[in-house]
Design an enzyme around this catalytic site. Structure first.
Site, PDB file in Angstrom:
ATOM      1  N   SER A  50       0.848  -1.202   0.000  1.00  0.00           N
ATOM      2  CA  SER A  50       0.000   0.000   0.000  1.00  0.00           C
ATOM      3  C   SER A  50       0.880   1.249   0.000  1.00  0.00           C
ATOM      4  O   SER A  50       2.100   1.164   0.222  1.00  0.00           O
ATOM      5  CB  SER A  50      -0.891   0.003   1.254  1.00  0.00           C
ATOM      6  OG  SER A  50      -0.072   0.207   2.399  1.00  0.00           O
ATOM      7  N   ASP A  82      -1.351  -1.789  -3.914  1.00  0.00           N
ATOM      8  CA  ASP A  82      -2.704  -1.831  -3.343  1.00  0.00           C
ATOM      9  C   ASP A  82      -3.230  -0.394  -3.203  1.00  0.00           C
ATOM     10  O   ASP A  82      -2.549   0.469  -2.645  1.00  0.00           O
ATOM     11  CB  ASP A  82      -2.583  -2.507  -1.955  1.00  0.00           C
ATOM     12  CG  ASP A  82      -3.912  -2.870  -1.346  1.00  0.00           C
ATOM     13  OD1 ASP A  82      -4.882  -3.080  -2.108  1.00  0.00           O
ATOM     14  OD2 ASP A  82      -3.974  -2.970  -0.104  1.00  0.00           O
ATOM     15  N   HIS A  83      -4.414  -0.144  -3.718  1.00  0.00           N
ATOM     16  CA  HIS A  83      -5.085   1.166  -3.568  1.00  0.00           C
ATOM     17  C   HIS A  83      -4.242   2.349  -4.037  1.00  0.00           C
ATOM     18  O   HIS A  83      -4.036   3.320  -3.288  1.00  0.00           O
ATOM     19  CB  HIS A  83      -5.497   1.396  -2.109  1.00  0.00           C
ATOM     20  CG  HIS A  83      -6.585   0.483  -1.644  1.00  0.00           C
ATOM     21  ND1 HIS A  83      -7.889   0.590  -2.046  1.00  0.00           N
ATOM     22  CD2 HIS A  83      -6.534  -0.599  -0.826  1.00  0.00           C
ATOM     23  CE1 HIS A  83      -8.612  -0.374  -1.493  1.00  0.00           C
ATOM     24  NE2 HIS A  83      -7.811  -1.124  -0.756  1.00  0.00           N
ATOM     25  N   ILE A 257      -6.067  -9.695   1.890  1.00  0.00           N
ATOM     26  CA  ILE A 257      -5.978  -9.969   3.332  1.00  0.00           C
ATOM     27  C   ILE A 257      -4.848  -9.147   3.935  1.00  0.00           C
ATOM     28  O   ILE A 257      -3.683  -9.300   3.550  1.00  0.00           O
ATOM     29  CB  ILE A 257      -5.728 -11.476   3.567  1.00  0.00           C
ATOM     30  CG1 ILE A 257      -6.922 -12.285   3.042  1.00  0.00           C
ATOM     31  CG2 ILE A 257      -5.490 -11.767   5.056  1.00  0.00           C
ATOM     32  CD1 ILE A 257      -6.657 -13.761   2.871  1.00  0.00           C
TER      33      ILE A 257
HETATM   34  O1  G3H Z   1      -6.765  -1.714   2.215  1.00  0.00           O
HETATM   35  C1  G3H Z   1      -5.955  -1.341   3.033  1.00  0.00           C
HETATM   36  C2  G3H Z   1      -4.842  -2.221   3.452  1.00  0.00           C
HETATM   37  O2  G3H Z   1      -5.188  -2.913   4.619  1.00  0.00           O
HETATM   38  C3  G3H Z   1      -3.589  -1.426   3.610  1.00  0.00           C
HETATM   39  O3  G3H Z   1      -3.601  -0.736   4.807  1.00  0.00           O
HETATM   40  O4  G3H Z   1      -3.038   1.522   4.001  1.00  0.00           O
HETATM   41  O5  G3H Z   1      -2.785   0.922   6.431  1.00  0.00           O
HETATM   42  O6  G3H Z   1      -1.214  -0.021   4.713  1.00  0.00           O
HETATM   43  P1  G3H Z   1      -2.580   0.515   5.001  1.00  0.00           P
HETATM   44  P1  13P Z   2      -8.691  -6.365   5.371  1.00  0.00           P
HETATM   45  O1  13P Z   2      -8.606  -5.136   6.213  1.00  0.00           O
HETATM   46  O2  13P Z   2     -10.029  -7.022   5.515  1.00  0.00           O
HETATM   47  O3  13P Z   2      -7.573  -7.305   5.614  1.00  0.00           O
HETATM   48  O4  13P Z   2      -8.599  -5.912   3.830  1.00  0.00           O
HETATM   49  C1  13P Z   2      -7.353  -5.730   3.224  1.00  0.00           C
HETATM   50  C2  13P Z   2      -7.469  -5.099   1.882  1.00  0.00           C
HETATM   51  O5  13P Z   2      -8.506  -5.012   1.274  1.00  0.00           O
HETATM   52  C3  13P Z   2      -6.233  -4.574   1.291  1.00  0.00           C
HETATM   53  O6  13P Z   2      -6.486  -3.894   0.099  1.00  0.00           O
HETATM   54 ZN    ZN Z   3      -8.375  -2.911   0.040  1.00  0.00          ZN
END
Ligand code: G3H
Ligand code: 13P
Ligand code: ZN
Length: 311
Positions: A50, A82-83, A257
């Site tokens: 992320s 991620d995101h 996850i």
């Molecule tokens: O979707 C979010 C993930 O759990 C990543 O979390 O942005 O705190 O690293 P983070």
């Molecule tokens: P959780 O918080 O349910 O583990 O989701 C993680 C996620 O979607 C990361 O993009």
């Molecule tokens: Zn997510």
């Protein structure tokens, strides 16, 4: 084996009725635990990073940790952003060695979400990188964005064909009632996912890989260990595993996850420190944290994702 994209993984997962775990990585112990579990069970793997992980551990450290994992095993592993909040972070990861990126324009108006996803897909595809986008918004916390349950919204199936056609993205995250974090439902609320929306989306996008975010189960074992050893996680609740198994058998090819990893790591560390208050060597307590993360990932691969033996 070098890093791979998710293209083949998703094709096989779609055809085989299972899903690939996409596990968030933030440090060496987490990368090691996930990779060892997947290697033991011969499961394909997505390691995802992320913006918060990049801020914490730095891009180069994370890429090199994942490259180290590749040296330890011959598993197919994809490295995924991620995101990704905008084109710039996606470009930085595409240029910086990732094989897959998510452009998350889910909080933007439909046309703006399309425009940014299309721009990322064109740039990424030119470099052999695949792209995930999202339609619909999940409740919960991602980095600094806290979406409350009221402003979260389910994916509208009637938008998905146009979105995929016009953007050219390779997979689509949808909102069917999962949410980020360890508190996914209110106390007393019955966990519920909108499988009708998933079915409708899959009918409209035959053969197309769907992604489920916010899919931690918040396994009671780890929450109980945390609470028994000085933690305070009241009312933590996740997605029931039978629902995730059902999703994994469908068009859902990627299940994200993160929270479950955090809980397992914290459980190991808290349990260790409570039993050995005199310890202050991180190798001692992180060994136990890492062992619980490995146990958790093995459980997911075998009992939830169905990806054992598919590497
Ligand atoms: O979707 C979010 C993930 O759990 C990543 O979390 O942005 O705190 O690293 P983070
Ligand atoms: P959780 O918080 O349910 O583990 O989701 C993680 C996620 O979607 C990361 O993009
Ligand atoms: Zn997510």
């Amino acid at each position: 084996m070098p890093l791979v994209t998710t293209k083949d993984m998703f094709q096989k997962a779609y055809d085989g009725g299972y899903a690939i775990g996409a596990f968030n990585v933030n440090n060496m112990e987490i990368v090691q635990a996930i990779t060892e579990a997947a290697a033991d069970l011969k499961s394909p793997l997505i390691l995802q990073v992320s913006a918060g992980a990049r801020k914490y551990a730095k891009h180069n450290y994370l890429v090199k940790l994942v490259e180290a994992a590749l040296l330890e095993t011959d598993l197919p592993i994809a490295l995924h952003l991620d995101h990704g909040a905008d084109f710039e972070i996606c470009k930085s990861c595409i240029d910086g060695g990732f094989t897959s990126v998510m452009i998350d324009g889910s909080s933007l108006p439909f046309e703006e979400n399309i425009a940014v996803a299309k721009k990322v897909a064109e740039y990424a595809h030119d470099k052999g990188v695949v792209v995930e986008a999202e339609l619909g918004t999940l409740a919960g916390i991602e980095d600094d964005v806290n979406v409350d349950a009221e402003s979260a919204s389910y994916t509208q199936p009637e938008q998905v064909e146009e979105f995929v056609d016009r953007t050219g993205v390779d997979s689509l995250a949808i909102a069917i009632g999962t949410s980020h974090g360890a508190f996914k439902f209110k106390p007393g609320q019955k966990p519920m996912l909108r499988f009708d929306i998933l079915d409708e989306v899959s009918k409209r996008l035959p053969g197309f890989p769907i992604v489920l975010h916010g899919a931690s189960s918040v396994i009671p074992k780890y929450v109980d260990i945390i609470n028994a050893n000085g933690g305070k996680l009241d009312d933590a609740i996740g997605i029931p595993e039978d629902m995730l198994r059902q999703a994994a058998r469908s068009a859902v090819c990627k299940i994200n996850i993160d929270s479950d990893l955090r809980l397992a790591l914290t459980a190991g560390i808290r349990e260790h420190m409570a039993a050995h208050p005199e310890h202050f060597d991180p190798r001692q307590y992180l060994t136990d944290g890492r062992a619980y993360v490995k146990e958790l990932v093995s459980h997911k691969i075998k009992e939830v994702l169905g990806s054992e033996g598919k590497a």
